[in-house]
Design a protein around this motif. Sequence first.
Motif, short mmCIF file in Angstrom:
data_model
loop_
_atom_site.label_atom_id
_atom_site.label_comp_id
_atom_site.label_asym_id
_atom_site.label_seq_id
_atom_site.Cartn_x
_atom_site.Cartn_y
_atom_site.Cartn_z
N ALA A 17 -25.20 5.14 -0.56
CA ALA A 17 -26.46 5.28 0.18
C ALA A 17 -26.72 3.95 0.89
O ALA A 17 -26.71 2.89 0.25
CB ALA A 17 -27.61 5.62 -0.76
N GLY A 19 -24.95 2.10 2.71
CA GLY A 19 -23.90 1.08 2.65
C GLY A 19 -23.69 0.50 1.26
O GLY A 19 -22.82 -0.34 1.05
N GLY A 44 -11.60 0.96 2.36
CA GLY A 44 -12.01 0.98 3.75
C GLY A 44 -12.81 -0.27 4.08
O GLY A 44 -13.39 -0.91 3.19
N LYS A 46 -15.68 -0.59 5.45
CA LYS A 46 -17.11 -0.53 5.11
C LYS A 46 -17.34 -0.82 3.63
O LYS A 46 -18.32 -1.45 3.26
CB LYS A 46 -17.71 0.82 5.52
CG LYS A 46 -17.78 0.98 7.03
CD LYS A 46 -18.48 2.26 7.44
CE LYS A 46 -18.46 2.39 8.95
NZ LYS A 46 -19.02 3.67 9.41
N THR A 47 -16.43 -0.34 2.80
CA THR A 47 -16.55 -0.66 1.36
C THR A 47 -16.34 -2.15 1.15
O THR A 47 -17.07 -2.79 0.39
CB THR A 47 -15.55 0.19 0.55
OG1 THR A 47 -15.98 1.54 0.61
CG2 THR A 47 -15.46 -0.26 -0.89
N SER A 80 -3.74 1.68 8.41
CA SER A 80 -3.83 3.08 7.95
C SER A 80 -3.65 3.09 6.44
O SER A 80 -3.15 2.12 5.85
CB SER A 80 -2.73 3.93 8.59
OG SER A 80 -1.47 3.50 8.10
N GLY A 98 -12.18 3.47 -2.38
CA GLY A 98 -13.23 4.01 -1.51
C GLY A 98 -13.20 3.41 -0.13
O GLY A 98 -12.31 2.63 0.20
N GLY A 99 -14.20 3.81 0.70
CA GLY A 99 -15.27 4.75 0.38
C GLY A 99 -14.90 6.17 0.80
O GLY A 99 -13.73 6.58 0.73
N ALA A 100 -15.90 6.89 1.28
CA ALA A 100 -15.73 8.32 1.52
C ALA A 100 -14.60 8.61 2.51
O ALA A 100 -13.81 9.54 2.30
CB ALA A 100 -17.04 8.91 2.02
N ILE A 102 -11.93 6.94 3.18
CA ILE A 102 -10.62 6.68 2.59
C ILE A 102 -10.33 7.68 1.47
O ILE A 102 -9.20 8.17 1.34
CB ILE A 102 -10.54 5.21 2.10
CG1 ILE A 102 -10.78 4.24 3.26
CG2 ILE A 102 -9.21 4.93 1.41
CD1 ILE A 102 -9.86 4.40 4.45
N1 LIG Z 1 -19.43 5.40 -5.79
C1 LIG Z 1 -18.25 4.85 -5.55
O1 LIG Z 1 -17.37 4.86 -6.42
C2 LIG Z 1 -17.99 4.17 -4.23
C3 LIG Z 1 -16.79 3.50 -4.04
C4 LIG Z 1 -16.56 2.90 -2.79
C5 LIG Z 1 -17.52 2.95 -1.80
N2 LIG Z 1 -18.68 3.60 -2.04
C6 LIG Z 1 -19.72 3.68 -0.99
O2 LIG Z 1 -19.17 4.39 0.13
C7 LIG Z 1 -19.81 3.90 1.32
C8 LIG Z 1 -18.74 3.47 2.30
O3 LIG Z 1 -17.91 4.59 2.61
P1 LIG Z 1 -17.58 5.00 4.13
O4 LIG Z 1 -16.92 6.32 4.08
O5 LIG Z 1 -18.83 4.84 4.96
O6 LIG Z 1 -16.58 3.86 4.62
P2 LIG Z 1 -15.13 3.36 4.09
O7 LIG Z 1 -14.25 4.53 3.80
O8 LIG Z 1 -15.32 2.34 3.02
O9 LIG Z 1 -14.61 2.55 5.37
C9 LIG Z 1 -14.53 3.20 6.60
C10 LIG Z 1 -13.76 2.31 7.54
O10 LIG Z 1 -12.40 2.26 7.14
C11 LIG Z 1 -11.58 2.17 8.31
N3 LIG Z 1 -10.75 3.39 8.38
C12 LIG Z 1 -11.02 4.63 7.90
N4 LIG Z 1 -10.01 5.47 8.16
C13 LIG Z 1 -9.07 4.75 8.82
C14 LIG Z 1 -7.79 5.06 9.35
N5 LIG Z 1 -7.25 6.29 9.24
N6 LIG Z 1 -7.10 4.09 9.98
C15 LIG Z 1 -7.61 2.83 10.08
N7 LIG Z 1 -8.82 2.47 9.59
C16 LIG Z 1 -9.55 3.43 8.98
C17 LIG Z 1 -12.51 2.03 9.49
O11 LIG Z 1 -12.77 0.64 9.61
P3 LIG Z 1 -13.13 -0.06 11.03
O12 LIG Z 1 -14.47 0.52 11.41
O13 LIG Z 1 -13.18 -1.51 10.70
O14 LIG Z 1 -12.02 0.31 11.97
C18 LIG Z 1 -13.75 2.77 8.99
O15 LIG Z 1 -14.94 2.43 9.67
C19 LIG Z 1 -20.71 2.76 0.89
O16 LIG Z 1 -22.03 3.25 0.71
C20 LIG Z 1 -20.11 2.33 -0.44
O17 LIG Z 1 -21.05 1.69 -1.30
C21 LIG Z 1 -18.95 4.21 -3.25
#
Ligand SMILES: NC(=O)c1ccc[n+]([C@@H]2O[C@H](COP(=O)([O-])OP(=O)(O)OC[C@H]3O[C@@H](n4cnc5c(N)ncnc54)[C@H](OP(=O)(O)O)[C@@H]3O)[C@@H](O)[C@H]2O)c1
Length: 162
Positions: A17, A19, A44, A46-47, A80, A98-100, A102
């Motif tokens: 939630a 970020g 990822g 963002k994580t 990737s 994570g996150g979602a 990935i």
């Molecule tokens: N509860 C849990 O166990 C847990 C664990 C981890 C994270 N989280 C939460 O999940 C949220 C973040 O998740 P999210 O889905 O928004 O982001 P994310 O998966 O952490 O990161 C997304 C970023 O990864 C990069 N990316 C994704 N797919 C790609 C691909 N195929 N090739 C190259 N780069 C790629 C891009 O980075 P660029 O924009 O830099 O290109 C994209 O913006 C946060 O709120 C975090 O706290 C929770």
Amino acid sequence: MTTSIIVATGRNNAIGAGGDLAFHISADLRNFKTLTMGKPVIMGRKTFDSLPNGALPGRRNIVITRNPSFCAPSVETASSLNQALEMTVDAAEAMIIGGAQIYEQALPIADKLYITEIDADRPDADTFFPTIDPDGWNCEAQQWLTDEKSGIRYRFVCLSRK
Ligand SMILES: NC(=O)c1ccc[n+]([C@@H]2O[C@H](COP(=O)([O-])OP(=O)(O)OC[C@H]3O[C@@H](n4cnc5c(N)ncnc54)[C@H](OP(=O)(O)O)[C@@H]3O)[C@@H](O)[C@H]2O)c1
């Protein structure tokens, strides 16, 4: 190499939630540290940005990003998920943290899922774990425990691909 996902999910598979993590359960954070220590962690961008102190110590940190100029201390980058996994091919187990975005890409190829199931709602959640097909996995679930601080119930579940 075993490709593993580690995640903490609330009701409706909520994981994040605004970020940040959707839930902060100290036993879950300790379990995360125990299970990931010494292993490569793949995340990822963002994580990575959400980590309070940058790269996780004692672990090889690989951040997936499309931004070729991304750079941060004690971090390697991959363009990737496949590239990140190729970089860790010599490890016994790679941990996808994570996150979602990935998780969505990793779930079809993961061998193992370490899930902390948290029996709580996060109504403002904006990131979610993908739906798991229960028929595809062998499941070992531990007993439900209660977080003393919040009173929230949680349990550790390990799924291995059939
Ligand atoms: N509860 C849990 O166990 C847990 C664990 C981890 C994270 N989280 C939460 O999940 C949220 C973040 O998740 P999210 O889905 O928004 O982001 P994310 O998966 O952490 O990161 C997304 C970023 O990864 C990069 N990316 C994704 N797919 C790609 C691909 N195929 N090739 C190259 N780069 C790629 C891009 O980075 P660029 O924009 O830099 O290109 C994209 O913006 C946060 O709120 C975090 O706290 C929770």
